[in-house]
Design a protein around this motif. Structure first.
Motif, PDB file in Angstrom:
ATOM      1  N   GLN A  85       0.829  -1.201   0.000  1.00 46.61           N
ATOM      2  CA  GLN A  85       0.000   0.000   0.000  1.00 46.61           C
ATOM      3  C   GLN A  85       0.865   1.253   0.000  1.00 46.61           C
ATOM      4  O   GLN A  85       0.555   2.244  -0.681  1.00 46.61           O
ATOM      5  CB  GLN A  85      -0.921  -0.007   1.227  1.00 46.61           C
ATOM      6  N   LYS A  86       1.975   1.210   0.750  1.00 46.74           N
ATOM      7  CA  LYS A  86       2.880   2.362   0.792  1.00 46.74           C
ATOM      8  C   LYS A  86       3.498   2.610  -0.582  1.00 46.74           C
ATOM      9  O   LYS A  86       3.636   3.757  -1.014  1.00 46.74           O
ATOM     10  CB  LYS A  86       3.966   2.115   1.837  1.00 46.74           C
ATOM     11  N   ASN A  87       3.885   1.515  -1.288  1.00 43.92           N
ATOM     12  CA  ASN A  87       4.458   1.662  -2.627  1.00 43.92           C
ATOM     13  C   ASN A  87       3.437   2.260  -3.597  1.00 43.92           C
ATOM     14  O   ASN A  87       3.773   3.097  -4.438  1.00 43.92           O
ATOM     15  CB  ASN A  87       4.939   0.306  -3.146  1.00 43.92           C
ATOM     16  N   ILE A  88       2.184   1.796  -3.480  1.00 40.95           N
ATOM     17  CA  ILE A  88       1.131   2.330  -4.351  1.00 40.95           C
ATOM     18  C   ILE A  88       0.945   3.827  -4.102  1.00 40.95           C
ATOM     19  O   ILE A  88       0.833   4.628  -5.036  1.00 40.95           O
ATOM     20  CB  ILE A  88      -0.186   1.566  -4.119  1.00 40.95           C
ATOM     21  N   GLU A  89       0.927   4.215  -2.826  1.00 43.13           N
ATOM     22  CA  GLU A  89       0.751   5.629  -2.490  1.00 43.13           C
ATOM     23  C   GLU A  89       1.930   6.460  -2.976  1.00 43.13           C
ATOM     24  O   GLU A  89       1.742   7.587  -3.456  1.00 43.13           O
ATOM     25  CB  GLU A  89       0.590   5.769  -0.973  1.00 43.13           C
ATOM     26  N   THR A  90       3.144   5.905  -2.884  1.00 48.91           N
ATOM     27  CA  THR A  90       4.333   6.635  -3.346  1.00 48.91           C
ATOM     28  C   THR A  90       4.284   6.848  -4.853  1.00 48.91           C
ATOM     29  O   THR A  90       4.567   7.938  -5.351  1.00 48.91           O
ATOM     30  CB  THR A  90       5.607   5.866  -2.970  1.00 48.91           C
ATOM     31  N   ARG A  91       3.913   5.766  -5.611  1.00 52.65           N
ATOM     32  CA  ARG A  91       3.826   5.909  -7.070  1.00 52.65           C
ATOM     33  C   ARG A  91       2.738   6.908  -7.461  1.00 52.65           C
ATOM     34  O   ARG A  91       2.917   7.709  -8.383  1.00 52.65           O
ATOM     35  CB  ARG A  91       3.547   4.537  -7.708  1.00 52.65           C
ATOM     36  N   LYS A  93       1.743   9.436  -5.683  1.00 48.50           N
ATOM     37  CA  LYS A  93       2.231  10.774  -5.342  1.00 48.50           C
ATOM     38  C   LYS A  93       3.200  11.276  -6.404  1.00 48.50           C
ATOM     39  O   LYS A  93       3.124  12.433  -6.831  1.00 48.50           O
ATOM     40  CB  LYS A  93       2.907  10.740  -3.975  1.00 48.50           C
ATOM     41  N   ASP A  94       4.136  10.399  -6.847  1.00 46.24           N
ATOM     42  CA  ASP A  94       5.106  10.807  -7.873  1.00 46.24           C
ATOM     43  C   ASP A  94       4.394  11.160  -9.179  1.00 46.24           C
ATOM     44  O   ASP A  94       4.757  12.139  -9.842  1.00 46.24           O
ATOM     45  CB  ASP A  94       6.112   9.672  -8.115  1.00 46.24           C
ATOM     46  N   LEU A  95       3.400  10.348  -9.547  1.00 49.95           N
ATOM     47  CA  LEU A  95       2.651  10.628 -10.772  1.00 49.95           C
ATOM     48  C   LEU A  95       1.914  11.954 -10.666  1.00 49.95           C
ATOM     49  O   LEU A  95       1.903  12.752 -11.608  1.00 49.95           O
ATOM     50  CB  LEU A  95       1.660   9.493 -11.041  1.00 49.95           C
ATOM     51  N   PHE A  96       1.315  12.193  -9.500  1.00 50.73           N
ATOM     52  CA  PHE A  96       0.580  13.451  -9.294  1.00 50.73           C
ATOM     53  C   PHE A  96       1.517  14.644  -9.375  1.00 50.73           C
ATOM     54  O   PHE A  96       1.212  15.646 -10.031  1.00 50.73           O
ATOM     55  CB  PHE A  96      -0.120  13.405  -7.935  1.00 50.73           C
ATOM     56  N   GLU A  97       2.681  14.543  -8.716  1.00 58.20           N
ATOM     57  CA  GLU A  97       3.628  15.660  -8.732  1.00 58.20           C
ATOM     58  C   GLU A  97       4.152  15.907 -10.140  1.00 58.20           C
ATOM     59  O   GLU A  97       4.355  17.057 -10.550  1.00 58.20           O
ATOM     60  CB  GLU A  97       4.784  15.364  -7.771  1.00 58.20           C
ATOM     61  N   GLY A  98       4.393  14.818 -10.904  1.00 59.64           N
ATOM     62  CA  GLY A  98       4.860  14.992 -12.284  1.00 59.64           C
ATOM     63  C   GLY A  98       3.829  15.702 -13.147  1.00 59.64           C
ATOM     64  O   GLY A  98       4.165  16.580 -13.942  1.00 59.64           O
ATOM     65  N   ARG A  99       2.556  15.317 -12.964  1.00 62.41           N
ATOM     66  CA  ARG A  99       1.492  15.976 -13.734  1.00 62.41           C
ATOM     67  C   ARG A  99       1.346  17.439 -13.339  1.00 62.41           C
ATOM     68  O   ARG A  99       1.142  18.309 -14.188  1.00 62.41           O
ATOM     69  CB  ARG A  99       0.182  15.232 -13.521  1.00 62.41           C
ATOM     70  N   ILE A 100       1.465  17.722 -12.027  1.00 56.88           N
ATOM     71  CA  ILE A 100       1.372  19.108 -11.562  1.00 56.88           C
ATOM     72  C   ILE A 100       2.492  19.943 -12.166  1.00 56.88           C
ATOM     73  O   ILE A 100       2.276  21.075 -12.627  1.00 56.88           O
ATOM     74  CB  ILE A 100       1.420  19.170 -10.026  1.00 56.88           C
TER      75      ILE A 100
END
Length: 263
Positions: A85-91, A93-100
């Protein structure tokens, strides 16, 4: 009357026999139902036992390792699910930050272009503003994105005529491609001038993500050519248009050339 008296007992006997048969059949039916219910319960117990056995046989590699090491399987399973679950949340978050970051870069480019359209500036001022927004050359060459490098000068007529085109391309591609504009007259840029072998301006170099120069254009270039080459550079496809190869004895060599190291 005789027929009725004679037939009446026969009817009673027939009715009694029928009732007796019904009772027998009912009792047989009850015994059959009880047997069926008992069989279903036994089948259910067997199914539950088989299910538990299958669950035991389908332990994950982590759970089997935990069992070998003497650890609690349920605890190992909970820890694995927590890590997953932590890995899913990290990925996410990274995807969201990249899109932002991409949205912010695109929005800034559009706002700059709109500002320049509604508040006309001199062409050289436009190029100067684009130069201020440029990332450092070394950062652009090492951040994993393709790069367009343009050398210009305040006295260059063609540079001024291309300023609006460059502003439009910057607004469209700056979220995916580095735009580095350098004033070739500034002393601080002379090392880059030599490194890119600038002999005429405007000098526009298309640089691949790895740092190799795909091609170079010198002079007035139509916006359509720059647009199509930028699109191909962004998609990592062959360029539809080639200029010259300033790093080869054959100026029309279409192979990419490694950029000389910064000395």
């Amino acid at each position: 009357m005789i027929g009725f008296v004679v037939s009446a007992p026969s009817c009673r006997v027939h009715v009694e026999l029928s009732a007796s048969r019904c009772r027998v059949r009912f009792q047989q039916r009850r015994r059959m139902l009880k047997c069926q219910l008992k069989s279903n319960e036994e089948a259910s117990d067997v199914s539950e036992s088989s299910s538990k056995e299958r669950m035991g046989n389908t332990l994950s590699a982590q759970e089997r390792m935990a069992a070998v090491l003497g650890k609690d399987i349920q605890q190992a399973r909970a820890e694995f699910e927590q890590r997953n679950q932590k890995n899913i949340e990290t990925r996410a978050k990274d995807l969201f930050e990249g899109r932002i970051a991409a949205i912010i870069g695109f929005s800034v480019g559009v706002m700059i272009h709109i500002f320049l359209r509604t508040n006309p500036l001199s062409p050289i001022t436009v190029l100067g503003e684009l130069e201020k927004m440029s990332p450092p050359l070394e950062v652009a060459l090492t951040n994993g994105k393709p790069t367009l490098v343009e050398f210009y000068a305040p006295w260059c007529v063609d540079c001024g005529l291309m300023a609006d085109k460059m502003s439009q391309l910057h607004a469209e591609y700056s979220s995916s491609i580095n735009f580095v504009l350098l004033n070739g007259d500034k002393p601080d840029n002379q090392e880059a001038v030599s490194r890119f072998r600038v002999e005429g301006i405007p000098h526009i170099a298309f640089v691949e993500p790895g740092g190799s120069v795909a091609t170079t254009f010198v002079g007035m270039i139509p916006k359509e050519i720059l647009h199509d080459d930028l699109d191909a550079l962004m998609r990592k496809k062959p360029l539809p248009y080639y200029g010259i190869n300033v790093f080869s004895d054959d100026l029309y060599d279409e192979s990419s050339s490694d950029l000389p190291s910064d000395t």
